[in-house]
Design a protein around this motif. Structure first.
Motif, short mmCIF file in Angstrom:
data_model
loop_
_atom_site.label_atom_id
_atom_site.label_comp_id
_atom_site.label_asym_id
_atom_site.label_seq_id
_atom_site.Cartn_x
_atom_site.Cartn_y
_atom_site.Cartn_z
N VAL A 1 0.84 -1.20 0.00
CA VAL A 1 0.00 0.00 0.00
C VAL A 1 0.87 1.25 0.00
CG1 VAL A 1 -1.62 1.37 1.35
CG2 VAL A 1 -2.01 -1.08 1.07
N LYS A 2 1.89 1.27 0.86
CA LYS A 2 2.79 2.43 0.92
C LYS A 2 3.53 2.62 -0.40
CE LYS A 2 3.49 2.36 5.93
NZ LYS A 2 4.46 2.17 7.04
N TYR A 3 3.95 1.49 -0.98
CA TYR A 3 4.63 1.57 -2.28
C TYR A 3 3.70 2.15 -3.34
CZ TYR A 3 6.18 -0.03 -6.87
OH TYR A 3 6.52 -0.09 -8.21
N MET A 4 2.47 1.64 -3.40
CA MET A 4 1.52 2.11 -4.42
C MET A 4 1.15 3.57 -4.21
SD MET A 4 -1.06 -1.10 -5.04
CE MET A 4 -0.56 -2.53 -6.02
N GLU A 5 1.02 4.00 -2.97
CA GLU A 5 0.71 5.41 -2.71
C GLU A 5 1.83 6.30 -3.23
OE1 GLU A 5 0.13 5.55 1.50
OE2 GLU A 5 -1.98 4.92 1.39
#
Length: 695
Positions: free
Chosen positions: A240-244
């Motif tokens: 999730v952090k990567y995609m954000e």
């Protein structure tokens, strides 16, 4: 909370920025170039360059680069600073129109397929004003075309722009026959991007992934994708952090990142953008792949874009959603609900069927690579056989036209294009056939054969060119007709009948399709050498050269380059395999065997009469497998050496297909049998289980 509208395009010198920063007359002159392809005058370029430099410096840029796409498949850039020395020992920051429009990078070390000798170094980059400049890190990146000193295209963008011009010209001829005078026809593309994410520390311990982008060894984990529990599942917090971070970075570059989700295989994901004009979309996808990798590293991760990084799991593709539109917003692949639009739609649809059928080889060549050969035909990708999926409703419509029969029980009229018998076709009236290489999905076609690491410039150059060529033949015929409606109807009926074999709505994964496709006379070009062998066929040279997309010399160069790259990829894979066997796998096996042997000796010394049968059995298995692996590695090495000396590029490529790749498979089978027998502390590298489930 991120202010997306404010963030979006903040690092892009787009039309809004141009309009805000350029004098009115300069912007008007630049718009003529953007919209109509008018030449950019030097005085206009000087004003644009100054404004662009000032804007870039505000964004933190100190350098500029002509950002281009050589035949390597990745992007290239040479950075020059804005610094200009003054007589008093100070500097000013300057950037001229000449520097904006034209650059001169060294062209000697880029693939040229024999176009140029190594000592012929000069090359030119020329600004593509239809693709917006952007600031990346401390550099103003200016999208450009790349050509040799003697004018040959050395990149992927130049042929793409030529093919777009060809399609624009021929599509406008067709539309004029329908009473429409449009300024421009463009193709649009939205390339969905699949990828894997693994932990950086684990990646760094795998020499095969670091050197080749994929695992050359790895035994099957106890759990793979058979539970179907990864697809669309809740995202891992780290992902999730990567995609954000990925989304925010892409939005700054004006890239319309829209959709994100988990894909079928563990650790596999997808990002889908909204469509853009083809050359802009191609540039943005190249930048997207670069950003994906850089952002992953920021999070202690690695992004894998190889088509088949893990054996036994789904590979990654890039679904190329392709359509045609006019400058006033009309989608030419929208079925519509008026007689005129229906006839027009059917003509363009027929042109696409004819184009795909007559150029199966060119479409297959456009997606051919060593990586994609692993993926095509597997159960997550379309087969290597090219076919067109239309959905049930359009299939019935064309079938009625072909056979001159009523379209449906409530219609008694025979199908003709001069009367309103084609019903409105809802946007989602077709299912999404995931096994079809080329599927109609409502108002566009999805070319699903593209590999995940591939530049989509090549496939879209081919698509635009083959459709342009067909539209040209249609326009030549229809412009001579005395009765347009009759001639149009006859042409559509004739061409639908002639190319009906390319239409297939069934399951492309089914073995029976191979037999059926063969009966239809469709090509099954399983490997890159199989496909590329047809590239220089007379019909293909005629098509590309008549449209001005490639010269014959450029095609000959691309033939050489494609096969050279194929052989180079496999050469690296074989060398990596042999090194891992000698430095990692066999030493680990020997070390573990020594530990087990010591256990047997110690056991028997402590427990007189102990058989240690399980330990001895394990040692026996490992001994046989280690000997087999060493022997098969020697065989692979010999076959590899023979392949490298097989002769010309096609003979070398064929030797890899026929001899080396089967030997690689044999080596891997033995190594993968050894891996699960070793104790956890003796593993030569992180396992599939580690890579796929430890993110």
């Amino acid at each position: 909370m991120t202010n997306v509208p404010e963030l979006f395009g903040s690092l892009v010198f787009n039309q809004k920025v141009m309009k805000d920063r350029l004098p009115k007359e300069t912007f008007k002159a630049l718009k003529k170039t953007l919209d109509n392809g008018a030449p950019l005058q030097l005085d206009v370029a000087n004003v644009v360059a100054h404004a662009m430099k000032e804007w870039a410096i505000e964004k933190g840029a100190t350098h500029y680069t002509h950002w281009f796409q050589p035949l390597t498949g990745v992007t290239a850039e040479k950075h020059d600073s804005f610094i200009n020395p003054q007589d008093d020992g100070t500097v000013i920051m300057s950037f001229s129109g000449k520097e904006l429009v034209k650059g001169e990078p060294d062209a000697s070390s880029f693939p040229s397929g024999g176009h140029r000798a190594t000592f012929e170094a000069r090359g030119y980059t020329v600004w593509d004003p239809t693709s917006y400049p952007f600031v990346k890190e401390h550099t103003l990146c200016i999208p450009t075309a790349f050509c040799s000193y003697t004018g040959e295209a050395l990149d992927k963008k130049t042929p793409l722009l030529r093919s777009m011009e060809a399609l624009d010209k021929e599509a406008k001829r067709i539309l004029k026959l329908f009473g429409k005078d449009v300024k421009r026809v463009v193709t649009t593309v939205g390339p969905e991007q699949e990828y894997f994410i693994v932990d950086h520390d684990l990646w760094s311990q795998r020499k095969d992934i670091r050197m080749t982008g994929r695992t050359l060894f790895g035994s099957k984990p106890s759990k793979g994708q058979e539970m179907d529990d990864q697809y669309f599942a809740a995202l891992n917090p780290r992902i999730v952090k990567y995609m954000e971070d990925l989304n925010e970075t892409l939005w700054k570059y004006g890239i319309l990142s829209k959709t994100e989700h988990n894909e079928v295989a563990p650790a596999q994901h997808e990002m889908a953008p909204i469509f853009s004009t083809t050359n802009l979309s191609v540039d943005q996808n190249q930048l997207t792949m670069e950003v994906m990798k850089k952002v992953a590293k920021r999070h202690g991760l690695e992004c894998l874009l190889h088509e088949k990084p893990f054996a036994g799991l789904n590979g990654s593709g890039k679904h190329n959603n392709w359509s045609m539109s006019t400058d006033d917003g009309e989608n030419l692949l929208e079925p519509g609900n008026t007689p005129e639009s229906n006839a027009q739609f059917l003509l363009f649809l027929t042109a696409i069927l004819k184009s795909v059928d007559e150029n199966q080889d060119l479409l297959r060549i456009s997606v051919a690579s060593a990586g994609n050969d692993h993926r095509l035909g597997a159960n997550e990708a379309p087969p290597a056989i090219i076919s067109v999926y239309l959905g049930d409703e359009l299939y019935k419509v064309l079938e009625a036209i072909k056979e001159g029969k009523p379209y449906s029980p409530d219609k008694t009229d025979k199908m003709t294009v001069g009367v309103s018998v084609l019903p409105p076709i809802p946007k989602d009236s077709t299912d999404r056939n995931r096994t079809s290489p080329f599927a109609f999905t409502g108002n566009k076609f999805e070319f699903r054969s593209c590999g995940s690491s591939l530049s989509v410039a090549g496939p879209n150059t081919t698509l635009d060119a083959i459709v342009a060529y067909t539209l040209k033949t249609f326009a030549d015929e229809l412009e001579k007709a005395t009765d347009f409606d009759s001639a149009l109807n006859a042409l559509i009926v004739r061409e639908v009948k002639a190319h009906w074999r390319i239409v297939f709505n069934g399951n492309g994964y089914d073995e029976s399709w191979l037999t059926e496709a063969s009966k239809r006379g469709l090509m099954n070009l399983k490997t890159t050498p199989d496909a590329v062998a047809h590239y220089l066929d007379e019909k293909n040279i005629k098509l590309f050269t008549e449209l001005g997309v490639y010269t014959k010399e450029e095609m000959e160069a691309h033939y050489e380059t494609k096969l050279e790259k194929y052989a180079q990829v496999l050469n690296i894979e074989v060398q990596t395999m042999l090194e891992m066997i000698s430095k990692d796998i066999l030493p680990s096996a020997y070390k573990y065997m020594a530990a087990v042997s010591k256990t047997v000796i110690d056991l028997k010394s402590v427990v007189p009469g102990a058989k240690a049968s399980s330990e001895v059995s394990l040692l026996s298995k490992l001994d046989v497998l280690a000997d087999s692996l060493a022997s098969k590695a020697d065989e692979l090495s010999a076959k590899h050496l023979a392949a490298k000396g097989a002769g010309d590029v096609m003979k070398i490529a064929r030797a890899y297909v026929d001899s080396v790749i089967p030997a690689m498979a044999e080596v891997r089978a033995v190594a993968d049998e050894i891996e699960p027998l070793l104790g956890e502390d003796y593993k030569p590298y992180p396992s599939y289980e580690d890579l796929l489930f430890r993110v």
